[in-house]
Design an enzyme around this catalytic site. Sequence first.
Site, PDB file in Angstrom:
ATOM      1  N   CYS A 119       0.822  -1.223   0.000  1.00 37.90           N
ATOM      2  CA  CYS A 119       0.000   0.000   0.000  1.00 37.90           C
ATOM      3  C   CYS A 119       0.853   1.269   0.000  1.00 37.90           C
ATOM      4  CB  CYS A 119      -0.943   0.003   1.190  1.00 37.90           C
ATOM      5  SG  CYS A 119      -2.005  -1.442   1.224  1.00 37.90           S
ATOM      6  N   HIS A 249      -2.718   7.006   2.689  1.00 37.96           N
ATOM      7  CA  HIS A 249      -3.293   5.724   2.271  1.00 37.96           C
ATOM      8  C   HIS A 249      -4.652   5.522   2.934  1.00 37.96           C
ATOM      9  CE1 HIS A 249      -4.043   1.678   1.327  1.00 37.96           C
ATOM     10  NE2 HIS A 249      -3.750   1.198   2.528  1.00 37.96           N
ATOM     11  N   ASN A 279     -10.322   0.100   0.570  1.00 39.33           N
ATOM     12  CA  ASN A 279      -8.862   0.133   0.546  1.00 39.33           C
ATOM     13  C   ASN A 279      -8.390  -0.362  -0.821  1.00 39.33           C
ATOM     14  OD1 ASN A 279      -6.130  -0.443   0.767  1.00 39.33           O
ATOM     15  ND2 ASN A 279      -6.266  -1.319   2.823  1.00 39.33           N
TER      16      ASN A 279
HETATM   17  N1  COA Z   1     -18.744  -8.040  10.279  1.00 37.55           N
HETATM   18  C1  COA Z   1     -19.177  -8.252  11.543  1.00 37.55           C
HETATM   19  N2  COA Z   1     -18.342  -8.641  12.535  1.00 37.55           N
HETATM   20  C2  COA Z   1     -17.038  -8.778  12.223  1.00 37.55           C
HETATM   21  C3  COA Z   1     -16.545  -8.588  10.930  1.00 37.55           C
HETATM   22  C4  COA Z   1     -17.460  -8.200   9.936  1.00 37.55           C
HETATM   23  N3  COA Z   1     -17.080  -7.957   8.653  1.00 37.55           N
HETATM   24  N4  COA Z   1     -15.212  -8.818  10.936  1.00 37.55           N
HETATM   25  C5  COA Z   1     -14.885  -9.159  12.186  1.00 37.55           C
HETATM   26  N5  COA Z   1     -15.981  -9.142  12.961  1.00 37.55           N
HETATM   27  C6  COA Z   1     -16.100  -9.460  14.405  1.00 37.55           C
HETATM   28  C7  COA Z   1     -14.993 -10.376  14.869  1.00 37.55           C
HETATM   29  O1  COA Z   1     -15.349 -11.717  14.636  1.00 37.55           O
HETATM   30  C8  COA Z   1     -14.940 -10.034  16.339  1.00 37.55           C
HETATM   31  O2  COA Z   1     -15.989 -10.702  16.985  1.00 37.55           O
HETATM   32  P1  COA Z   1     -15.790 -11.305  18.474  1.00 37.55           P
HETATM   33  O3  COA Z   1     -15.506 -10.124  19.338  1.00 37.55           O
HETATM   34  O4  COA Z   1     -17.097 -11.960  18.753  1.00 37.55           O
HETATM   35  O5  COA Z   1     -14.641 -12.240  18.378  1.00 37.55           O
HETATM   36  C9  COA Z   1     -15.252  -8.551  16.367  1.00 37.55           C
HETATM   37  O6  COA Z   1     -15.920  -8.246  15.128  1.00 37.55           O
HETATM   38  C10 COA Z   1     -14.025  -7.680  16.489  1.00 37.55           C
HETATM   39  O7  COA Z   1     -13.103  -8.092  15.479  1.00 37.55           O
HETATM   40  P2  COA Z   1     -11.765  -7.335  15.276  1.00 37.55           P
HETATM   41  O8  COA Z   1     -11.004  -7.920  14.123  1.00 37.55           O
HETATM   42  O9  COA Z   1     -11.056  -7.264  16.594  1.00 37.55           O
HETATM   43  O10 COA Z   1     -12.305  -5.893  14.855  1.00 37.55           O
HETATM   44  P3  COA Z   1     -11.619  -4.513  14.928  1.00 37.55           P
HETATM   45  O11 COA Z   1     -12.417  -3.622  15.775  1.00 37.55           O
HETATM   46  O12 COA Z   1     -10.141  -4.598  15.186  1.00 37.55           O
HETATM   47  O13 COA Z   1     -11.780  -4.010  13.424  1.00 37.55           O
HETATM   48  C11 COA Z   1     -10.482  -3.822  11.399  1.00 37.55           C
HETATM   49  C12 COA Z   1     -11.221  -4.756  12.355  1.00 37.55           C
HETATM   50  C13 COA Z   1      -9.790  -4.647  10.329  1.00 37.55           C
HETATM   51  C14 COA Z   1     -11.487  -2.898  10.769  1.00 37.55           C
HETATM   52  C15 COA Z   1      -9.457  -2.976  12.199  1.00 37.55           C
HETATM   53  O14 COA Z   1      -8.704  -3.804  13.040  1.00 37.55           O
HETATM   54  C16 COA Z   1      -8.492  -2.231  11.322  1.00 37.55           C
HETATM   55  O15 COA Z   1      -8.878  -1.401  10.539  1.00 37.55           O
HETATM   56  N6  COA Z   1      -7.177  -2.480  11.458  1.00 37.55           N
HETATM   57  C17 COA Z   1      -6.151  -1.833  10.687  1.00 37.55           C
HETATM   58  C18 COA Z   1      -6.177  -2.266   9.280  1.00 37.55           C
HETATM   59  C19 COA Z   1      -4.980  -1.725   8.583  1.00 37.55           C
HETATM   60  O16 COA Z   1      -4.135  -1.089   9.131  1.00 37.55           O
HETATM   61  N7  COA Z   1      -4.869  -2.005   7.364  1.00 37.55           N
HETATM   62  C20 COA Z   1      -3.751  -1.536   6.649  1.00 37.55           C
HETATM   63  C21 COA Z   1      -3.582  -2.442   5.524  1.00 37.55           C
HETATM   64  S1  COA Z   1      -2.663  -1.586   4.348  1.00 37.55           S
END
Ligand code: COA
Length: 323
Positions: A119, A249, A279
């Site tokens: 990215c 980004h 993204n």
């Molecule tokens: N819909 C509904 N629930 C979802 C889901 C979806 N699409 N994806 C995950 N969940 C659930 C998980 O199963 C988890 O449930 P649980 O608590 O019962 O286990 C809960 O939501 C929390 O999951 P988690 O992965 O911890 O969510 P989060 O709050 O960390 O958000 C992201 C996830 C990916 C949005 C977030 O972590 C993020 O943006 N991270 C950075 C990404 C990044 O830097 N990317 C750069 C790439 S270049």
Amino acid sequence: MSAEAQQQQQRSGSRLVAVGTALPDKVLTNADFEVMMDTSDEWIRSRTGIAERRVGGTTTGLAVEAARRALERSGVAAESIGLVVTATQTPDDLCPSTAAGVQDALGLICAAFDLNAACAGFSYGLVVAHSMLLSGAATAALVVGVDRMTAATNYDDRSTAILFGDGAGAVVLTSEPDGDRGIRAWDTGTDGSHADILASPIRDGRITGVEMNGKVLFKHMVRYAVDSARAAVERAGLELDDVVAVLAHQANQRILDAVADRLGVDHDRVISIIEHTGNTSAASVPLALDAAVADGRVGPGDPILLLGFGGGLSWASTVAVWG
Ligand code: COA
């Protein structure tokens, strides 16, 4: 960086003359995901800021379309382009390169190659093209950021599938070593010790999809991005208040907000297009730039900060005076 190298960065300009972009026609909304998997529009919007993304096309096709638009808008003759640098982590083929496809489709006579910094790729591409222009390798260049992330997405993993979209963006750079416009300073870096928190592996010759520990990644990425942005702005001899727009980004709205908060800049100066694109990896910075130029938030003579970060982990910041 030595004081001499820093002064050299400030003196040396290569102008960003024009930007062009391309997005596929097909729209994949959060409502579509509600049908495909156990998720909701509310969860996706509140965690990421994404409402929809564009999907489809080919990497080379999107790259060519964006490059053609940038070239047309620049007024630079095709014969003057001596270099195409294409940043992508999702090429249609490993060989020939996407850049070779752009060179051929636009009828250019030039050097052309791809680079992969995930990215952060477009931002790395800017630094590479800038450096090659300053070395005399060419007098004008096309830098393209393009990704077909949906071709590398695992739709069985709801935590990553909802994040990605496809697209391309390109800028034309021209050599202008002593001008007031153009790239004033940059910063690049990589920390390869975090393959366990963000990877897009190839197993038995197959791309298996993005694997990510989102929470841990979030913390590292914001820290590296903010430190890099500060370093580039300082090397440019500017303050963050001088920068009219941060083209960062588009990974997640919450990351954009965290970057804004930690840099101490208003949220509206950190351009956001993620609601309608998701993204798009290497395409996201030029897509954000194009949006800001189109609606007048970035105009000729404005200092801007282009900030790429992602897998590697890798990051690259460029401070430029637009136009
Ligand atoms: N819909 C509904 N629930 C979802 C889901 C979806 N699409 N994806 C995950 N969940 C659930 C998980 O199963 C988890 O449930 P649980 O608590 O019962 O286990 C809960 O939501 C929390 O999951 P988690 O992965 O911890 O969510 P989060 O709050 O960390 O958000 C992201 C996830 C990916 C949005 C977030 O972590 C993020 O943006 N991270 C950075 C990404 C990044 O830097 N990317 C750069 C790439 S270049």
